[in-house]
Design a protein around this motif. Structure first.
Motif, mmCIF file in Angstrom:
data_model
loop_
_atom_site.group_PDB
_atom_site.id
_atom_site.type_symbol
_atom_site.label_atom_id
_atom_site.label_comp_id
_atom_site.label_asym_id
_atom_site.label_seq_id
_atom_site.Cartn_x
_atom_site.Cartn_y
_atom_site.Cartn_z
ATOM 1 N N HIS A 249 -11.378 4.880 -3.146
ATOM 2 C CA HIS A 249 -11.128 4.456 -1.762
ATOM 3 C C HIS A 249 -10.308 3.164 -1.735
ATOM 4 C CE1 HIS A 249 -15.068 6.658 -0.816
ATOM 5 N NE2 HIS A 249 -14.093 7.392 -0.308
ATOM 6 N N THR A 250 -10.680 2.226 -2.576
ATOM 7 C CA THR A 250 -9.985 0.943 -2.617
ATOM 8 C C THR A 250 -8.530 1.124 -3.044
ATOM 9 O OG1 THR A 250 -12.080 -0.185 -3.073
ATOM 10 C CG2 THR A 250 -10.047 -1.393 -3.595
ATOM 11 N N ALA A 251 -8.310 1.983 -4.037
ATOM 12 C CA ALA A 251 -6.937 2.250 -4.480
ATOM 13 C C ALA A 251 -6.132 2.935 -3.374
ATOM 14 C CB ALA A 251 -6.953 3.115 -5.737
ATOM 15 N N ALA A 252 -6.737 3.904 -2.698
ATOM 16 C CA ALA A 252 -6.041 4.600 -1.607
ATOM 17 C C ALA A 252 -5.718 3.647 -0.468
ATOM 18 C CB ALA A 252 -6.885 5.778 -1.106
ATOM 19 N N LEU A 253 -6.650 2.748 -0.147
ATOM 20 C CA LEU A 253 -6.393 1.769 0.907
ATOM 21 C C LEU A 253 -5.255 0.839 0.496
ATOM 22 C CD1 LEU A 253 -7.049 0.504 3.637
ATOM 23 C CD2 LEU A 253 -8.780 -0.902 2.467
ATOM 24 N N GLY A 254 -5.234 0.426 -0.753
ATOM 25 C CA GLY A 254 -4.154 -0.435 -1.234
ATOM 26 C C GLY A 254 -2.793 0.230 -1.064
ATOM 27 N N LYS A 255 -2.695 1.502 -1.420
ATOM 28 C CA LYS A 255 -1.430 2.234 -1.274
ATOM 29 C C LYS A 255 -1.066 2.402 0.199
ATOM 30 C CE LYS A 255 -1.727 4.786 -5.598
ATOM 31 N NZ LYS A 255 -1.890 6.102 -6.233
ATOM 32 N N THR A 256 -2.063 2.668 1.026
ATOM 33 C CA THR A 256 -1.811 2.809 2.465
ATOM 34 C C THR A 256 -1.282 1.506 3.045
ATOM 35 O OG1 THR A 256 -3.558 4.484 2.658
ATOM 36 C CG2 THR A 256 -2.893 3.373 4.683
ATOM 37 N N LEU A 257 -1.914 0.398 2.691
ATOM 38 C CA LEU A 257 -1.477 -0.908 3.202
ATOM 39 C C LEU A 257 -0.112 -1.305 2.636
ATOM 40 C CD1 LEU A 257 -4.867 -2.838 3.172
ATOM 41 C CD2 LEU A 257 -3.676 -1.856 5.155
ATOM 42 N N ASP A 258 0.151 -0.968 1.377
ATOM 43 C CA ASP A 258 1.475 -1.236 0.806
ATOM 44 C C ASP A 258 2.557 -0.543 1.630
ATOM 45 O OD1 ASP A 258 0.384 -2.729 -1.278
ATOM 46 O OD2 ASP A 258 0.584 -1.120 -2.776
ATOM 47 N N GLN A 259 2.352 0.741 1.911
ATOM 48 C CA GLN A 259 3.331 1.489 2.712
ATOM 49 C C GLN A 259 3.414 0.943 4.132
ATOM 50 O OE1 GLN A 259 2.493 5.721 2.630
ATOM 51 N NE2 GLN A 259 4.247 6.018 1.275
ATOM 52 N N LEU A 260 2.271 0.612 4.694
ATOM 53 C CA LEU A 260 2.248 0.104 6.057
ATOM 54 C C LEU A 260 3.058 -1.187 6.184
ATOM 55 C CD1 LEU A 260 1.045 0.373 8.954
ATOM 56 C CD2 LEU A 260 -0.811 -1.083 8.143
ATOM 57 N N ILE A 261 2.867 -2.103 5.256
ATOM 58 C CA ILE A 261 3.614 -3.363 5.298
ATOM 59 C C ILE A 261 5.101 -3.100 5.076
ATOM 60 C CG2 ILE A 261 3.956 -5.593 4.148
ATOM 61 C CD1 ILE A 261 1.499 -5.443 6.019
ATOM 62 N N ALA A 262 5.447 -2.213 4.141
ATOM 63 C CA ALA A 262 6.853 -1.900 3.888
ATOM 64 C C ALA A 262 7.519 -1.323 5.138
ATOM 65 C CB ALA A 262 6.981 -0.931 2.709
ATOM 66 N N TRP A 263 6.857 -0.383 5.796
ATOM 67 C CA TRP A 263 7.429 0.223 7.007
ATOM 68 C C TRP A 263 7.457 -0.765 8.167
ATOM 69 C CZ3 TRP A 263 10.302 4.312 7.885
ATOM 70 C CH2 TRP A 263 10.351 5.306 6.913
ATOM 71 N N THR A 264 6.430 -1.565 8.291
ATOM 72 C CA THR A 264 6.399 -2.575 9.357
ATOM 73 C C THR A 264 7.565 -3.545 9.186
ATOM 74 O OG1 THR A 264 4.003 -2.386 9.607
ATOM 75 C CG2 THR A 264 4.996 -4.423 10.374
ATOM 76 N N THR A 265 7.811 -3.945 7.950
ATOM 77 C CA THR A 265 8.927 -4.849 7.666
ATOM 78 C C THR A 265 10.264 -4.168 7.946
ATOM 79 O OG1 THR A 265 7.577 -5.966 5.994
ATOM 80 C CG2 THR A 265 9.963 -6.275 5.862
ATOM 81 N N ALA A 266 10.396 -2.915 7.526
ATOM 82 C CA ALA A 266 11.647 -2.187 7.735
ATOM 83 C C ALA A 266 11.951 -1.976 9.215
ATOM 84 C CB ALA A 266 11.592 -0.843 7.011
ATOM 85 N N LEU A 267 10.922 -1.828 10.034
ATOM 86 C CA LEU A 267 11.109 -1.586 11.468
ATOM 87 C C LEU A 267 11.296 -2.867 12.277
ATOM 88 C CD1 LEU A 267 8.447 1.232 11.916
ATOM 89 C CD2 LEU A 267 10.935 1.497 12.115
#
Length: 193
Positions: free
Chosen positions: A162-180
């Motif tokens: 769960h912790t690893a999946a959350l880390g990947k989700t947050l990594d993508q979320l921050i990347a997309w938030t920054t890109a947008l």
């Protein structure tokens, strides 16, 4: 600093979502890549959607919707923590999404779900609705089983997976938030001019 709202999508008494949302907030807050803020739908009791005009055509006349609008507009991205009820997500989440339009545009969203099958069916439906609102949904998600991930069916016990999946989700979320961010900046300039 980027601001991410963690939306707790259950308002039921004895909800399991509060433990899950607190875990997401605790994990996210150690990252240092954004300010993370818990947004509990219990704190924003919206009536069933009753706006006189659709949100895309203007600001609301209702005080509760205006308060909700301010809360959401201040965020750059979101994590929605949702249970799965009867193969879908709760009506309170749909109602909260439907009350706004521009406040969601050009922001990223990730999902943490829980249910018998990890809440996967709720997320499938949320992806479609979020897309219609102009939210960019990230591919990774966290699925939590109410059958195996809650000790004595009451206490959430996150696993390393769960912790690893959350880390990947947050990594993508921050990347997309920054890109947008440039799109949100352009949109803000157009609205304020």
């Amino acid at each position: 600093m980027t601001r991410i709202g963690i939306i707790l999508g259950s308002t039921r008494p004895n909800r399991k979502g509060a433990q899950v949302a607190d875990w997401v907030l605790d994990q996210a807050s150690t990252r240092g890549d954004a300010d993370y803020d818990l947004i509990d739908l219990r704190d924003h009791p919206l009536p069933h959607f009753d706006e006189p005009v659709p949100p895309m055509f203007g600001p609301s006349e209702n005080e509760s919707t205006r308060a909700w609008s301010e809360r959401i507009a201040a965020c750059d991205g979101f994590v929605i923590v949702t249970p799965e009820y009867n193969g879908g997500y709760p009506g309170v989440v749909k109602n909260a999404l439907d009350h706004l339009f521009a406040e969601w545009n050009n922001k990223a969203v990730g999902f943490v779900s829980y249910g018998v099958n990890g809440g996967a069916r709720a997320v499938v439906q949320l992806r479609a609705v979020c897309s219609a609102l102009g939210l960019a949904d990230v591919g990774y998600q966290v699925g939590i089983s109410i059958l195996t991930d809650f000790e004595n069916h009451t206490t959430f016990v996150p696993t390393d997976a769960h912790t690893a999946a959350l880390g990947k989700t947050l990594d993508q979320l921050i990347a997309w938030t920054t890109a947008l961010a440039p799109l949100r900046s352009t949109e803000s300039t157009l609205i304020n001019s």
